[in-house]
Design an enzyme around this catalytic site. Structure first.
Site, mmCIF file in Angstrom:
data_model
loop_
_atom_site.group_PDB
_atom_site.id
_atom_site.type_symbol
_atom_site.label_atom_id
_atom_site.label_comp_id
_atom_site.label_asym_id
_atom_site.label_seq_id
_atom_site.Cartn_x
_atom_site.Cartn_y
_atom_site.Cartn_z
ATOM 1 N N ARG A 248 9.747 3.498 2.229
ATOM 2 C CA ARG A 248 9.627 1.699 2.280
ATOM 3 C C ARG A 248 8.231 1.831 1.707
ATOM 4 O O ARG A 248 7.040 2.222 2.380
ATOM 5 C CB ARG A 248 9.709 1.844 3.227
ATOM 6 C CG ARG A 248 11.399 1.291 3.888
ATOM 7 C CD ARG A 248 10.884 0.609 5.046
ATOM 8 N NE ARG A 248 10.452 1.263 6.131
ATOM 9 C CZ ARG A 248 10.855 0.723 7.831
ATOM 10 N NH1 ARG A 248 10.625 -0.154 8.357
ATOM 11 N NH2 ARG A 248 9.546 0.920 8.875
ATOM 12 N N GLU B 38 12.978 -11.026 11.855
ATOM 13 C CA GLU B 38 11.975 -10.496 12.174
ATOM 14 C C GLU B 38 10.435 -10.586 10.681
ATOM 15 O O GLU B 38 11.196 -11.485 9.534
ATOM 16 C CB GLU B 38 12.269 -9.276 12.816
ATOM 17 C CG GLU B 38 12.464 -8.632 11.363
ATOM 18 C CD GLU B 38 12.625 -6.602 11.587
ATOM 19 O OE1 GLU B 38 12.834 -6.804 12.551
ATOM 20 O OE2 GLU B 38 12.506 -6.442 10.344
ATOM 21 N N ASP C 246 6.033 -2.753 6.105
ATOM 22 C CA ASP C 246 4.595 -4.279 7.196
ATOM 23 C C ASP C 246 3.850 -4.241 6.179
ATOM 24 O O ASP C 246 3.015 -4.626 6.708
ATOM 25 C CB ASP C 246 5.065 -3.609 8.149
ATOM 26 C CG ASP C 246 6.663 -3.339 8.123
ATOM 27 O OD1 ASP C 246 7.717 -3.417 8.635
ATOM 28 O OD2 ASP C 246 6.046 -1.968 9.576
#
Length: 322
Positions: free
Chosen positions: A301, A204, A22
């Protein structure tokens, strides 16, 4: 501040900052870059600062806020974004509770000092909904972003509705202040298409880039493994952004897994510019197709960078090639 010299061309579409999902990059008015992201432990909020985009990879990481021991903001600290609004710094993030870990809600931190890494951050609590709004932030809510257009600020976030596995939609509202909405929520997009419904029905991770008189809102869809991908909506900057009919949604994803180069599940992006003013997509992705354990808690990630191209119609093109 880290200067970070080198060949930035060599780091596009490769792991840039490891195990930072993110990712959000903000370039301040003085040219400094700020980076924040979710951390694997989901236990606090970190910021890096550099005078170059490349330098963020080696910059010192400072934790500016740590989760509570119990109650609200005590678990699952997710997807922080750092913004500068009306002379103050704000971090928008989502968090759960140690006693109810899936009670994810959006929260706001404020810093009125010049340097957000050394300044004092004050908790402003849960994002405030508009007077008369009975729905916003009552259910699982996360991934808020903020953008300005024509002197007004807008807040876009994901919130789940329904039963069973539930559906994650994107909503928009005009802001009254950095921590309260002026208008009731407006539904922007729900997972309409098959590529938004793999594993979970998800929209999202919204992000905004403005160019050529248009507002482009990207978002992420489906479960967080190989199926994770980016969609996009477009509105005219002169339109009523609180009217769902002002937005046109792309039928197909604009960025998705590319197995040939080993990038899996690209998504949850932000936008910035390099030192020459070129538009840059900042996103996370995995480098393995098989995820060990629960995808939510697998740390692999990685934050990556991509040059944004623009086609003859003034639309952004997200292409793994240089």
């Amino acid at each position: 501040m880290r200067k970070g010299k080198g060949n930035i061309e060599a780091i596009y579409n490769k792991p840039w900052i490891l195990q930072r999902a993110d990712p959000y990059v903000y370039r301040h008015e003085d040219g400094a870059y700020y980076f924040t992201s979710s951390v694997p432990a989901y236990d606090g909020i970190v910021i890096r600062k550099s005078d170059t985009l490349e330098g963020l990879a080696q910059a010192e990481e400072v934790e500016v806020w740590h989760m509570h021991e119990n109650g609200v903001m005590s678990h699952h600290i997710w997807a922080p974004e750092i913004h500068y609004i009306n002379g103050a710094w704000y971090i928008y993030f989502a968090a759960g509770e140690a006693e109810a870990v899936w009670n994810i809600r959006p929260y706001v931190l404020e810093c009125k000092d010049a340097d957000p890494l050394t300044g004092t951050w004050t908790e402003k609590g849960k994002m405030g909904r508009a007077d008369g709004d009975e729905f916003s932030f009552e259910a699982f809510s996360l991934d808020a972003t903020v953008f300005e257009n024509k002197g007004k600020y807008y807040y876009v976030w994901a919130e789940k509705v329904g039963v069973g596995k539930q559906i994650s939609n994107l909503y928009i509202g005009e802001m009254e202040s950095p921590y309260k909405l002026r208008t009731v929520q407006v539904l922007l997009t729900t997972p309409d298409y098959d590529w938004e419904r793999i594993g979970f029905w998800v929209n999202e991770g919204p992000a905004v880039i403005k160019k050529n008189g248009k507002i482009f809102l990207t978002y992420s869809a489906s479960e967080t493994g190989v199926a994770y991908c980016m969609g996009m909506m477009t509105a005219d900057e002169d339109s009523d952004l609180l009217d769902p009919l002002s937005w046109r949604k792309e039928r197909n994803p604009v960025l998705q897994t590319k197995e040939e180069i080993g990038i899996y599940g690209p998504g949850h992006n932000s936008f910035t510019v390099d030192e020459e003013g070129n538009d840059i997509l900042v996103y996370h992705a995995r480098t393995e197709s098989e995820i060990v354990g629960n995808p939510l808690y697998n740390p692999n990630r990685h934050a990556m960078l991509m040059k944004v191209k623009w086609n003859e119609n003034g639309m952004p093109v997200f292409d793994f090639g240089k």
